[in-house]
Structures are given as C-alpha cells and as structure tokens.
Design a protein around this motif. Structure first.
Motif, PDB file in Angstrom:
ATOM      1  N   ILE A  89      -5.904  -2.592   0.962  1.00 59.18           N
ATOM      2  CA  ILE A  89      -5.822  -1.825  -0.282  1.00 59.18           C
ATOM      3  C   ILE A  89      -5.117  -0.497  -0.024  1.00 59.18           C
ATOM      4  O   ILE A  89      -4.277  -0.051  -0.818  1.00 59.18           O
ATOM      5  CB  ILE A  89      -7.214  -1.596  -0.878  1.00 59.18           C
ATOM      6  N   ALA A  90      -5.441   0.141   1.089  1.00 56.84           N
ATOM      7  CA  ALA A  90      -4.749   1.376   1.459  1.00 56.84           C
ATOM      8  C   ALA A  90      -3.259   1.108   1.674  1.00 56.84           C
ATOM      9  O   ALA A  90      -2.405   1.921   1.290  1.00 56.84           O
ATOM     10  CB  ALA A  90      -5.374   1.974   2.708  1.00 56.84           C
ATOM     11  N   LEU A  95       2.286   1.528  -0.272  1.00 57.29           N
ATOM     12  CA  LEU A  95       3.538   0.885  -0.660  1.00 57.29           C
ATOM     13  C   LEU A  95       3.992   1.372  -2.038  1.00 57.29           C
ATOM     14  O   LEU A  95       5.148   1.782  -2.217  1.00 57.29           O
ATOM     15  CB  LEU A  95       3.361  -0.629  -0.674  1.00 57.29           C
ATOM     16  N   ILE A  96       3.073   1.341  -2.989  1.00 57.52           N
ATOM     17  CA  ILE A  96       3.408   1.752  -4.359  1.00 57.52           C
ATOM     18  C   ILE A  96       3.829   3.221  -4.397  1.00 57.52           C
ATOM     19  O   ILE A  96       4.837   3.591  -5.031  1.00 57.52           O
ATOM     20  CB  ILE A  96       2.208   1.506  -5.288  1.00 57.52           C
ATOM     21  N   LYS A  97       3.088   4.063  -3.699  1.00 54.63           N
ATOM     22  CA  LYS A  97       3.382   5.498  -3.698  1.00 54.63           C
ATOM     23  C   LYS A  97       4.716   5.795  -3.018  1.00 54.63           C
ATOM     24  O   LYS A  97       5.498   6.627  -3.485  1.00 54.63           O
ATOM     25  CB  LYS A  97       2.245   6.254  -3.002  1.00 54.63           C
ATOM     26  N   GLN A 105      12.478  -0.542  -4.288  1.00 58.54           N
ATOM     27  CA  GLN A 105      11.501  -1.621  -4.267  1.00 58.54           C
ATOM     28  C   GLN A 105      11.718  -2.436  -2.990  1.00 58.54           C
ATOM     29  O   GLN A 105      12.835  -2.895  -2.722  1.00 58.54           O
ATOM     30  CB  GLN A 105      11.669  -2.531  -5.487  1.00 58.54           C
ATOM     31  N   TYR A 106      10.652  -2.606  -2.207  1.00 60.74           N
ATOM     32  CA  TYR A 106      10.765  -3.356  -0.961  1.00 60.74           C
ATOM     33  C   TYR A 106      10.443  -4.823  -1.193  1.00 60.74           C
ATOM     34  O   TYR A 106       9.450  -5.152  -1.832  1.00 60.74           O
ATOM     35  CB  TYR A 106       9.841  -2.762   0.102  1.00 60.74           C
ATOM     36  N   LYS A 200      -2.908  -8.394  -4.694  1.00 56.71           N
ATOM     37  CA  LYS A 200      -3.699  -7.320  -4.081  1.00 56.71           C
ATOM     38  C   LYS A 200      -4.461  -7.789  -2.831  1.00 56.71           C
ATOM     39  O   LYS A 200      -5.551  -7.308  -2.530  1.00 56.71           O
ATOM     40  CB  LYS A 200      -4.665  -6.701  -5.106  1.00 56.71           C
ATOM     41  N   THR A 201      -3.889  -8.731  -2.112  1.00 62.26           N
ATOM     42  CA  THR A 201      -4.459  -9.207  -0.867  1.00 62.26           C
ATOM     43  C   THR A 201      -3.389  -9.943  -0.086  1.00 62.26           C
ATOM     44  O   THR A 201      -2.463 -10.528  -0.680  1.00 62.26           O
ATOM     45  CB  THR A 201      -5.651 -10.144  -1.105  1.00 62.26           C
TER      46      THR A 201
END
Length: 249
Positions: A89-90, A95-97, A105-106, A200-201
């Motif tokens: 999650i971190a 990634l988003i930040k 975008q990666y 998200k996983t």
C-alpha cells in the motif's frame, strides 16, 4: 533493452523507519554498508529502471538513500508509516504521488524490499525478463523450501502443548515423494502500473511467481535473519556464486 521501455519502469523501495525487532534496520551496517544500500546499488546496476525511488518516513533513511543514488523527493505520509499498513500500500501511494510529481505514468512498477539485501542485479534482470515473457500483470518472487520440510509442520496448543499436524496426509509419504513447496519473499515484486492501481495488491488476478535461489531471497526481520544474510555475503566473497535450480513459472 530499448530506451523507450526503460523510461516507463520504476523501482520503489519502501523503507519504514519504525522497525521494532531490529531498530533502524534499513540503515544498520551490513558488510560495511547500510542495509538499504545493497538494494539501491543492485537496482541501479541492473539498468532496468529510469528511476529508483525510496519511500520512507525517516530523514536519516532518506539521506542515506540519496547518497546511494536513489530519488527521495518527499517523505512518506504518516498513514503509510504505521505498524499496520502493508508495504504494498505504501508502494502504491508512492507510485501515485511520484507520477503526479513527475507528470508521467509508469507502465511497470517493481517493489524491492530493503530487508532483502542479498538479491542481485542479475536476479532483478531475470525476474523482469520472466515478467515480460509471461504476459502477466503481477509477479511475486518466491523460493523453494529446502532444509525445512513444511509438509511436516505442526501447530502447538499453547496451553496443552498438544501438537496438531497441518498436513497429516504427508506423514504417510517419504520426504522425496512430497511435492515441492514455495514461500513468497519480498525480494522482487512486479506489476503493471495500471493493474496495481486498480487491484491495490501484487496478488492480483492471475499473478505469476518467479523462483529465486534461497540465498537471494533472505528476508531480514530479526537477528537470526541478519546473521543468515551475513553468512550469505561471506560465502559469496569466498566461494562460487549461487545459482537457481528452479525454472521460471
């Protein structure tokens, strides 16, 4: 590897400051270097990534990481640095930040846990090549159980101390007849960026695994693990390199 592809791959190293079992674990000295340095240097040496990002809430970890060549443009948000938030999650939030920070975008994100210092740049390259060829959206690094036989695992009642076999059917078989079992390791987890943001996983739909040699897969969580990692490094210095006997899955 084409430059266009490299520019769309990011390595994220989640390094929380508040380790309880081994205080300041991520920067404690290991074979003459801060532990996190081994992961950063291997990632840079692999030349897979256009960015190697460290996500941390500790300024001391950030300072060491920058000296080793990693990017640490911001510290981790407090909600991602507690004792309960999973590392993935971190990684997702970092990634988003960072995508917002860089306006990019990666396509692929690779999570490299800093407490797995024994995996090498060659392990990263092999894992990434397998990820690309597999066509999967998610890939988890694993290692084969070796000197321990998980098929004979027992659960012990803490009050009565009576044992309960987890796999009682295995006791009727010889060890050489039992199927090989594998254990996840935080060494190298890979996902398509869009898929990670959606599910998200890293254990997303249809995830694949990639076996590493157990020596590359050592996760350091306590003092015994630390001594195991030291032994692996010492063996690398004095003997032949370890090689994996497992084929990619």
């Amino acid at each position: 590897m084409e430059e266009e592809t490299m520019n769309k791959i990011i390595a994220i190293i989640p390094a929380r400051a508040g380790s309880k079992r081994l205080p300041k674990k991520n920067i404690m000295p290991l074979m003459g270097k801060p532990m996190i340095a081994w992961t950063i240097e291997a990632a840079l040496e692999s030349k897979i990534f256009s960015e190697v990002l460290v996500s941390t809430d500790g300024e001391d970890i950030a300072e060491v990481s920058r000296k080793c060549g990693a990017k640490v443009p911001f510290l981790r948000d407090a909600q991602d640095a507690d004792d309960y938030t999973p590392a993935h999650i971190a990684t997702l939030h970092a990634l988003i930040k960072f995508e917002e920070y860089r306006h990019i975008q990666y396509d692929v994100v690779v999570q490299l846990m800093p407490n797995c210092p024994c995996r090498t740049s060659s392990d990263m390259i092999a894992s990434y090549k397998n990820f690309v060829s597999s066509g999967a959206h998610f890939q988890i690094s694993v290692f084969k159980f070796g000197w321990m036989n998980p098929w004979w695992a027992l659960r012990m009642d803490p009050k009565t101390m009576l044992p309960e076999a987890l796999f009682p059917e295995a006791y009727a078989k010889r060890s050489q007849d039992l199927e090989k079992l594998f254990c996840p390791t935080g060494a190298i987890w890979i996902a398509k960026g869009a898929a990670l943001k959606e599910e998200k996983t890293f254990y997303g739909k249809g995830y694949k695994v990639f076996p590493l040699p157990w020596q590359s897969a050592v996760d350091i969580d306590d003092q015994d693990d630390f001594r195991m990692a030291e032994a692996v490094f010492l063996r690398k210095e004095s003997g032949p390199k370890f090689t994996s006997q497992e084929k990619p899955r």
